[in-house]
Structures are given as structure tokens and as C-alpha cells.
Write a protein that holds these residues in place. Structure first.
Motif, PDB file in Angstrom:
ATOM      1  N   GLY A  32      -5.928  11.899  -9.064  1.00 46.31           N
ATOM      2  CA  GLY A  32      -4.658  11.180  -9.112  1.00 46.31           C
ATOM      3  C   GLY A  32      -4.338  10.353  -7.882  1.00 46.31           C
ATOM      4  N   ALA A  33      -5.257  10.260  -6.953  1.00 43.23           N
ATOM      5  CA  ALA A  33      -4.993   9.528  -5.716  1.00 43.23           C
ATOM      6  C   ALA A  33      -5.211   8.028  -5.888  1.00 43.23           C
ATOM      7  CB  ALA A  33      -5.914  10.041  -4.608  1.00 43.23           C
ATOM      8  N   ASN A  34      -4.390   7.256  -5.188  1.00 46.57           N
ATOM      9  CA  ASN A  34      -4.604   5.821  -5.040  1.00 46.57           C
ATOM     10  C   ASN A  34      -5.367   5.643  -3.734  1.00 46.57           C
ATOM     11  OD1 ASN A  34      -3.147   5.032  -7.359  1.00 46.57           O
ATOM     12  ND2 ASN A  34      -1.253   5.353  -6.240  1.00 46.57           N
ATOM     13  N   ARG A  91      -2.645  21.236  -5.723  1.00 48.72           N
ATOM     14  CA  ARG A  91      -1.665  22.249  -5.287  1.00 48.72           C
ATOM     15  C   ARG A  91      -0.374  21.617  -4.793  1.00 48.72           C
ATOM     16  NH1 ARG A  91      -6.399  24.651  -2.973  1.00 48.72           N
ATOM     17  NH2 ARG A  91      -5.873  23.648  -0.998  1.00 48.72           N
ATOM     18  N   ASP A  92      -0.428  20.375  -4.319  1.00 51.29           N
ATOM     19  CA  ASP A  92       0.748  19.700  -3.779  1.00 51.29           C
ATOM     20  C   ASP A  92       1.355  18.815  -4.866  1.00 51.29           C
ATOM     21  OD1 ASP A  92       2.707  18.517  -2.267  1.00 51.29           O
ATOM     22  OD2 ASP A  92       1.336  17.280  -1.085  1.00 51.29           O
ATOM     23  N   ALA A  93       2.294  19.370  -5.589  1.00 51.78           N
ATOM     24  CA  ALA A  93       2.899  18.649  -6.712  1.00 51.78           C
ATOM     25  C   ALA A  93       4.019  17.706  -6.273  1.00 51.78           C
ATOM     26  CB  ALA A  93       3.430  19.645  -7.726  1.00 51.78           C
ATOM     27  N   THR A  94       4.258  17.570  -4.974  1.00 60.29           N
ATOM     28  CA  THR A  94       5.353  16.725  -4.513  1.00 60.29           C
ATOM     29  C   THR A  94       5.044  15.242  -4.671  1.00 60.29           C
ATOM     30  OG1 THR A  94       4.544  16.761  -2.234  1.00 60.29           O
ATOM     31  CG2 THR A  94       6.164  18.438  -2.863  1.00 60.29           C
ATOM     32  N   GLN A  95       3.771  14.871  -4.660  1.00 61.25           N
ATOM     33  CA  GLN A  95       3.388  13.476  -4.830  1.00 61.25           C
ATOM     34  C   GLN A  95       2.479  13.358  -6.052  1.00 61.25           C
ATOM     35  OE1 GLN A  95       1.725  11.497  -1.468  1.00 61.25           O
ATOM     36  NE2 GLN A  95       3.303  12.201  -0.082  1.00 61.25           N
ATOM     37  N   THR A  96       2.891  12.531  -6.996  1.00 59.58           N
ATOM     38  CA  THR A  96       2.087  12.382  -8.196  1.00 59.58           C
ATOM     39  C   THR A  96       0.891  11.458  -7.987  1.00 59.58           C
ATOM     40  OG1 THR A  96       3.567  10.644  -8.948  1.00 59.58           O
ATOM     41  CG2 THR A  96       3.971  12.877  -9.781  1.00 59.58           C
ATOM     42  N   HIS A  97       1.037  10.464  -7.140  1.00 58.32           N
ATOM     43  CA  HIS A  97      -0.067   9.539  -6.847  1.00 58.32           C
ATOM     44  C   HIS A  97      -0.153   9.325  -5.334  1.00 58.32           C
ATOM     45  CE1 HIS A  97      -0.857   8.579 -11.006  1.00 58.32           C
ATOM     46  NE2 HIS A  97       0.436   8.452 -11.195  1.00 58.32           N
ATOM     47  N   LEU A 142       0.830  -1.198   0.000  1.00 54.78           N
ATOM     48  CA  LEU A 142       0.000   0.000   0.000  1.00 54.78           C
ATOM     49  C   LEU A 142       0.863   1.246   0.000  1.00 54.78           C
ATOM     50  CD1 LEU A 142      -2.631   1.601   0.391  1.00 54.78           C
ATOM     51  CD2 LEU A 142      -2.412   1.195   2.826  1.00 54.78           C
ATOM     52  N   THR A 143       1.868   1.275   0.827  1.00 54.71           N
ATOM     53  CA  THR A 143       2.637   2.493   0.973  1.00 54.71           C
ATOM     54  C   THR A 143       3.541   2.765  -0.208  1.00 54.71           C
ATOM     55  OG1 THR A 143       4.333   1.317   2.208  1.00 54.71           O
ATOM     56  CG2 THR A 143       2.605   2.399   3.482  1.00 54.71           C
ATOM     57  N   SER A 144       4.192   1.774  -0.723  1.00 55.17           N
ATOM     58  CA  SER A 144       5.078   1.881  -1.889  1.00 55.17           C
ATOM     59  C   SER A 144       5.863   3.195  -1.944  1.00 55.17           C
ATOM     60  CB  SER A 144       4.291   1.669  -3.182  1.00 55.17           C
ATOM     61  OG  SER A 144       3.332   2.692  -3.363  1.00 55.17           O
ATOM     62  N   GLY A 145       6.494   3.542  -0.830  1.00 57.08           N
ATOM     63  CA  GLY A 145       7.333   4.722  -0.816  1.00 57.08           C
ATOM     64  C   GLY A 145       6.640   5.988  -0.366  1.00 57.08           C
ATOM     65  N   PHE A 146       5.346   5.985  -0.227  1.00 52.88           N
ATOM     66  CA  PHE A 146       4.603   7.164   0.176  1.00 52.88           C
ATOM     67  C   PHE A 146       4.006   6.950   1.555  1.00 52.88           C
ATOM     68  CE2 PHE A 146       4.093   7.072  -4.479  1.00 52.88           C
ATOM     69  CZ  PHE A 146       4.745   8.251  -4.775  1.00 52.88           C
ATOM     70  N   THR A 147       3.811   8.024   2.287  1.00 51.11           N
ATOM     71  CA  THR A 147       3.113   7.939   3.559  1.00 51.11           C
ATOM     72  C   THR A 147       1.639   8.174   3.287  1.00 51.11           C
ATOM     73  OG1 THR A 147       5.044   8.817   4.681  1.00 51.11           O
ATOM     74  CG2 THR A 147       2.962   8.890   5.871  1.00 51.11           C
ATOM     75  N   PRO A 148       0.799   7.190   3.554  1.00 54.34           N
ATOM     76  CA  PRO A 148      -0.624   7.346   3.280  1.00 54.34           C
ATOM     77  C   PRO A 148      -1.259   8.397   4.175  1.00 54.34           C
ATOM     78  CG  PRO A 148      -0.104   5.086   3.911  1.00 54.34           C
ATOM     79  CD  PRO A 148       1.126   5.890   4.077  1.00 54.34           C
ATOM     80  N   LYS A 149      -2.319   8.991   3.694  1.00 60.81           N
ATOM     81  CA  LYS A 149      -3.065   9.983   4.444  1.00 60.81           C
ATOM     82  C   LYS A 149      -4.481   9.448   4.628  1.00 60.81           C
ATOM     83  CE  LYS A 149      -0.211  13.720   2.896  1.00 60.81           C
ATOM     84  NZ  LYS A 149       0.979  13.118   3.252  1.00 60.81           N
ATOM     85  N   SER A 150      -4.998   9.623   5.825  1.00 59.29           N
ATOM     86  CA  SER A 150      -6.342   9.161   6.137  1.00 59.29           C
ATOM     87  C   SER A 150      -7.332  10.287   5.853  1.00 59.29           C
ATOM     88  CB  SER A 150      -6.411   8.740   7.601  1.00 59.29           C
ATOM     89  OG  SER A 150      -7.680   8.259   7.911  1.00 59.29           O
ATOM     90  N   ILE A 151      -8.421   9.955   5.163  1.00 60.45           N
ATOM     91  CA  ILE A 151      -9.434  10.937   4.790  1.00 60.45           C
ATOM     92  C   ILE A 151     -10.750  10.548   5.442  1.00 60.45           C
ATOM     93  CG2 ILE A 151     -10.730  11.937   2.862  1.00 60.45           C
ATOM     94  CD1 ILE A 151      -7.825  12.650   2.759  1.00 60.45           C
TER      95      ILE A 151
END
Length: 109
Positions: A77-79, A39-45, A14-23
Motif C-alpha cells: 500500500g505504499a506510494n 501493523r500501522d493502520a494510521t496511514q493508508t498509503h 509528494l507529501t500530500s498530507g503525509f510525512t514521507p519516510k526514507s527507506i
């Protein structure tokens, strides 16, 4: 993004290098999250986790509302990982052929 908070998950697929965010879709609309993601272009997915076990909007506004919100997030663009999804939501995702777009874990007993 003030309405997104960090959420640590041990599942490396799930994380694959990214820190997930809870919505929480009861608190924030998907369009607000989508704008913040744009607005946050630091993470593409970005990885988003939605815990469906206590979603009031699922009971009050229905499955179609929740799926519509999920599609807005996906289009931004979110997973998306759905935790504790109830059988009705899982069934609708399958009927709409959206199971390949959203990862889901069934509701725990």
C-alpha cells in the motif's frame, strides 16, 4: 517502525498530507517494511522515499531484485518515490510498464 526515519521533503505533490519516510533497501528487506506498514493502520498509503544513488543491492543483486522489493512495498500500500534512479533502473521500470506505479527522479550528475 524503528528502521524508518522521518525525512522532510519540500515537494507538496509528494507529501500530500503525509510525512514521507526514507527507506534503505541495503539495510532492511521490503517484507519487513511491509509487515510494519500492515501493523500501522494510521496511514493508508504511506509515502516512502528510496534514494537509489548509493544502493549496494542494486549493484550486487541487480535491478530485478530492487524492482521485486519495490513491488512488495507497493503491494503493501505504499506510494514510492525513487530518488537518483540510474538509467538502467528507469529503463527496466519503463520496459515492465511500472512507471505509473513508482515516481522517479533521475540520477543527478
Amino acid at each position: 517502525m524503528p528502521f524508518l526515519h522521518q525525512h522532510v521533503v519540500s515537494d507538496t505533490s509528494l507529501t500530500s498530507g503525509f510525512t514521507p519516510k526514507s527507506i534503505n533497501l541495503d539495510v532492511v528487506e521490503a517484507t519487513q517494511v511491509a509487515r510494519a506498514l500492515a501493523r500501522d493502520a494510521t496511514q493508508t498509503h504511506p509515502q516512502l522515499i528510496i534514494d537509489c544513488s548509493h544502493l549496494k543491492c542494486l549493484r550486487t543483486l541487480g535491478v530485478s531484485h530492487v524492482i521485486s522489493e519495490l513491488l512488495v512495498l507497493h503491494k503493501a500500500g505504499a506510494n514510492i518515490w525513487l530518488r537518483n534512479a540510474d538509467p538502467a533502473l528507469l529503463h527496466c521500470l519503463a520496459l515492465l510498464k511500472l512507471t505509473h506505479i513508482f515516481r522517479a527522479s533521475p540520477k543527478l550528475a
